[in-house]
Scaffold this active site. Structure first.
Site, PDB file in Angstrom:
ATOM      1  CD1 TRP A  61       0.381  -0.762   2.900  1.00 39.93           C
ATOM      2  CD2 TRP A  61      -1.731   0.394   3.991  1.00 39.93           C
ATOM      3  NE1 TRP A  61       0.625  -0.638   4.542  1.00 39.93           N
ATOM      4  CE2 TRP A  61      -0.175  -0.396   4.856  1.00 39.93           C
ATOM      5  CE3 TRP A  61      -2.051   0.552   3.591  1.00 39.93           C
ATOM      6  CZ2 TRP A  61      -0.591  -0.363   6.361  1.00 39.93           C
ATOM      7  CZ3 TRP A  61      -3.424   1.127   4.847  1.00 39.93           C
ATOM      8  CH2 TRP A  61      -2.235   0.568   6.147  1.00 39.93           C
ATOM      9  CG  ASN A  62       1.741   3.029  -2.549  1.00 34.73           C
ATOM     10  OD1 ASN A  62       3.205   2.887  -2.615  1.00 34.73           O
ATOM     11  ND2 ASN A  62       1.201   2.413  -3.708  1.00 34.73           N
ATOM     12  CG  HIS A  69      -8.961  22.118  -7.819  1.00 35.91           C
ATOM     13  ND1 HIS A  69      -9.617  22.512  -8.776  1.00 35.91           N
ATOM     14  CD2 HIS A  69      -8.955  22.384  -6.430  1.00 35.91           C
ATOM     15  CE1 HIS A  69     -10.620  22.918  -7.255  1.00 35.91           C
ATOM     16  NE2 HIS A  69      -9.923  23.249  -6.225  1.00 35.91           N
ATOM     17  CG  HIS A  73      -9.584  18.092 -10.560  1.00 32.71           C
ATOM     18  ND1 HIS A  73      -8.355  18.703 -11.512  1.00 32.71           N
ATOM     19  CD2 HIS A  73      -9.905  19.688 -10.862  1.00 32.71           C
ATOM     20  CE1 HIS A  73      -7.641  20.226 -12.408  1.00 32.71           C
ATOM     21  NE2 HIS A  73      -8.915  20.687 -11.705  1.00 32.71           N
ATOM     22  CG  ASP A  75     -13.048  22.617 -10.758  1.00 30.36           C
ATOM     23  OD1 ASP A  75     -12.199  22.479 -10.636  1.00 30.36           O
ATOM     24  OD2 ASP A  75     -12.684  23.822 -11.575  1.00 30.36           O
ATOM     25  CG  HIS A  79     -12.090  25.752  -7.114  1.00 31.72           C
ATOM     26  ND1 HIS A  79     -10.707  26.299  -6.790  1.00 31.72           N
ATOM     27  CD2 HIS A  79     -11.722  26.002  -8.496  1.00 31.72           C
ATOM     28  CE1 HIS A  79      -9.918  26.328  -7.420  1.00 31.72           C
ATOM     29  NE2 HIS A  79     -10.003  26.270  -8.992  1.00 31.72           N
ATOM     30  CG  HIS A 207     -12.327  29.238 -12.611  1.00 26.10           C
ATOM     31  ND1 HIS A 207     -11.992  28.876 -13.649  1.00 26.10           N
ATOM     32  CD2 HIS A 207     -12.155  27.841 -11.962  1.00 26.10           C
ATOM     33  CE1 HIS A 207     -10.770  27.155 -13.811  1.00 26.10           C
ATOM     34  NE2 HIS A 207     -11.361  27.230 -12.896  1.00 26.10           N
TER      35      HIS A 207
HETATM   36 MN    MN Z   1     -10.174  23.109 -10.677  1.00 28.17          MN
END
Ligand code: MN
Length: 257
Positions: A61-62, A69, A73, A75, A79, A207
């Site tokens: 495992w990690n 972002h 992904h 938003d 944001h 945005h």
């Molecule tokens: Mn973004």
């Protein structure tokens, strides 16, 4: 047959194809680079916890390090400052995470002009040919930029005047936010805004307008070329990070063949 049985059977028979719209996450996944004096997010990384060894003899495992972002992904409204009173990523209704989608292909225009901007007239012309944008669905904006995602330099396409990547005009961002019936905009580029959007008036209109209107963004999508103009259903799976502004997401599209 119950509708969910029909769905499963159609997926198994490939009558419904599942198209993965997600970029693989690794240390080379492109991330946005803001100029001074702004802070930047980190690249994705793995740190091994154990690998069938003394630290854990039977398990691998990690730990991961990632920005919200980074890579493909989601938003969330919070944001952006215009959406500061809106939903964080954990509060996005799950019913919004499964939604119809249309795909508008402007890859030829973006190949000819990396600063190409989607205008209201482009969307109206598309609607004239294909019908209205989906109520409660996504506008997925194809620019061919996914072909560059293996290289941070090609993906951000910056020169001394800043990044040059396709996006949406101020007028179109406002129209998508305030008049179009969509819940959000999905793009292939590093963000929903054009590379040059820092210089727009107002800056970063996608945005500002969409997140301010409680709508969403999906970025760094891949394989939009495999989608029909209409009829796909998008399943977007951001992590429900409490208070988060966004999240890496697995994004799938169901397409009837
Ligand atoms: Mn973004």
């Amino acid at each position: 047959m119950p509708v969910l049985d029909q769905l499963v059977s159609a997926i198994r028979s490939a009558a419904i194809e599942v198209v993965d719209l997600t970029a693989r996450l690794d240390a080379t996944t492109p991330v946005i680079q803001l100029p001074e004096p702004f802070a930047n997010t980190v690249s994705f990384s793995l740190r091994e916890v154990s690998h069938y060894d003394a630290r854990g003899p039977a398990w691998y495992w990690n730990d991961i390090t990632t920005g919200e972002h980074t890579g493909t992904h989601f938003d969330a409204p919070v944001h952006w400052i215009t959406g500061r009173d809106g939903a964080d990523v954990s509060a996005v209704p799950v019913t919004s995470l499964i939604a119809p989608a249309v795909m508008l292909d402007f890859s030829e225009q973006a190949a000819a002009d990396p600063d190409f901007l989607l205008e209201p007239a482009h969307v109206r012309q598309w609607e004239h040919e294909h019908g209205p944008l989906p109520d409660g669905g996504w506008l997925l904006y194809r620019t061919g930029w996914d072909a560059r995602s293996g290289s941070q330099r090609a993906f951000l396409n910056a020169d001394e005047t800043g990044p040059h990547t396709p996006g949406v005009s101020v007028a179109c961002a406002r129209w998508l936010a305030d008049e179009a019936p969509v819940i959000g905009l999905g793009v292939e580029t590093v963000g929903t805004d054009a590379g040059a959007a820092h210089s727009f008036d107002p800056p970063f209109p996608c945005h500002a307008a969409l997140l301010g209107a409680g709508k969403y963004g999906l970025t760094q999508l891949q394989n939009l070329a495999a989608l029909p103009p209409t009829g796909a259903v998008v399943i977007a799976g951001p992590l429900p990070i409490a208070g988060g502004s966004g999240s890496p997401a697995r994004v799938l599209a169901l397409v009837e063949r």
